[in-house]
Enzyme design. Structure first.
Site, PDB file in Angstrom:
ATOM      1  CE1 TYR A 175      39.091  32.082  35.647  1.00  0.00           C
ATOM      2  CE2 TYR A 175      38.099  30.163  36.680  1.00  0.00           C
ATOM      3  CZ  TYR A 175      39.190  30.970  36.454  1.00  0.00           C
ATOM      4  OH  TYR A 175      40.401  30.658  37.038  1.00  0.00           O
ATOM      5  CG  HIS A 212      42.443  37.282  35.993  1.00  0.00           C
ATOM      6  ND1 HIS A 212      43.419  36.318  36.127  1.00  0.00           N
ATOM      7  CD2 HIS A 212      43.028  38.329  35.363  1.00  0.00           C
ATOM      8  CE1 HIS A 212      44.552  36.763  35.604  1.00  0.00           C
ATOM      9  NE2 HIS A 212      44.345  37.984  35.130  1.00  0.00           N
ATOM     10  CE  LYS A 243      41.120  35.132  41.594  1.00  0.00           C
ATOM     11  NZ  LYS A 243      40.929  35.778  40.307  1.00  0.00           N
TER      12      LYS A 243
END
Length: 399
Positions: A298, A306, A353
């Site tokens: 993060y 997120h 991601k």
């Protein structure tokens, strides 16, 4: 003249709850680490000293007391004030009765207030929505099966071929479906008592992983660790050895004064290297078991945004003979299959991601003596290489 970009009847945007929540988070989680800087001098004086290259700021280092638990391979912080310091200043650890932030006591208080006010808590509302979503899917599947059965009956009786419809007045949709109202007489009624029991004590503790605990101890000097079995404070060298022994295939139960056999491929060392690497670069490192990876990265913390990257730790032996003789059975040490890589990459791509493979090179026994493992100085013999894996998605990447 009325502007075409701003209709006259439209009201000005007002600050919503999300904006207020962001302001509170910026205030509560203002410090990225447990260390804070104290400036005894006023701002104009600090500016002048800054031009001269001087800085008289003092570092405030909190003293956190932790208990090393051998069974769970973690360090427990039992004091609530100290737990909040570690969570709000760097997002270290997790509550043993919570998903992340140690909030068990707050949830108990909110549940009692909600029961007194005859309303649902946030967890109960989430469970209710999930139950309604499940019921909607069941009702829709049942209606589609009924239409298909009617089409089959028409074909058997009249010989007509009717294609079952997946939408229509008889098929519930998300816009038209309504949950079945429950009878209020069957619901349990919360009757507030005049003599309410006192709120329970906070039985939750903050649970630090071993890499988190050693980072706070060795790099920030804000944690002291006590052995829960011996009831004594441990030195840095004792903690370094004890954390390695926690991952031995055969648990070592002797006193720390003995010399256990340590290995260069100890899982604690391999995982701590990756954790230390990204923490030292300013990332907030959290566990990634939810997305089938080892760590999540993060920028500021989970309450702000997120995670952008997911990390898989991949150990690599410098000497193949060491891998053949090893009894550690390191995770991801063996070459992974393309199906595994595709699965992990697809899971993380669906949640936006980027997958990072962190290769940790384990030094060979032939050039590194075993004695160096009794001190954190052995970390200089290891190295980390990073490989970013991205899944090609034509619909997203054509521009």
């Amino acid at each position: 003249m009325t502007s075409l970009l701003q209709p006259s009847g439209r009201k000005r945007p007002v600050a919503n709850k999300a904006a207020g929540r962001r302001g509170d988070n910026n205030r509560i989680y203002a410090n990225p680490l447990p260390l804070t800087f104290l400036y005894p001098l006023p701002s104009p004086v600090r500016s002048v000293l800054g031009l001269l290259g001087l800085n008289l700021a003092k570092i405030d280092t909190p003293q956190i007391h932790g208990l090393f638990d051998h069974a769970t391979r973690s360090v427990w912080i039992t004091d609530r004030a100290q737990s909040l310091i570690l969570w709000r200043r760097g997002f270290f650890g997790k509550g043993d009765l919570s998903r992340s932030e140690p909030s068990w006591l707050n949830r108990q208080v909110n549940a009692r207030r909600a029961a007194a006010e005859n309303r649902l808590t946030a967890e109960e509302l989430t469970a209710k929505r999930r139950a309604e979503r499940k019921q909607f899917k069941l009702d829709r599947a049942r209606a589609i099966a009924q239409v298909a059965a009617q089409a089959e009956a028409l074909f058997e009786s009249e010989g007509r071929v009717v294609i079952p419809a997946l939408s229509g007045p008889n098929i519930p949709s998300a816009a038209t479906w309504k949950p079945t109202p429950q009878d209020s007489s069957t619901l349990p009624q919360q009757i507030p008592s005049e003599d309410e029991e006192p709120f329970p004590d906070d039985v939750e503790h903050l649970q630090l992983t071993l890499p988190e605990a050693f980072f706070l101890l060795w790099n920030l000097d804000c944690l002291v660790v006590e052995d829960s079995d011996a009831n004594q404070l441990l030195s840095i060298q004792d903690i370094w050895i004890a954390f390695q022994m926690a991952y031995l295939s055969q648990p070592f139960s002797g006193p720390l004064t003995l010399t256990p056999r340590l290995e260069l491929d100890n899982p604690f060392i391999v995982n701590y290297l990756v954790y230390h690497h990204y923490r030292s670069l300013g990332w907030v490192v959290r566990g990634g078991i939810k997305f089938c990876v080892d760590y999540m990265l993060y920028k500021r913390g989970p309450v702000f945004n997120h995670a952008e990257f997911s990390v898989v730790v991949c150990p690599v032996y410098e000497d193949p003979a060491d891998e053949a003789a090893s009894t550690t059975n390191l995770h991801h040490a063996a070459p992974f299959s393309w199906s595994w890589l595709s699965t992990i990459n697809r899971v993380n791509t669906q949640v936006f991601k980027t997958l990072v493979l962190a290769y940790v090179t384990i030094p060979a026994h032939s050039r590194v003596p075993e004695q160096v493992l009794h001190s954190p100085a052995c970390l200089q013999y290891y190295s980390i290489r990073e490989v970013t894996v991205r899944r090609f998605i034509p619909a997203r990447m054509r521009d």
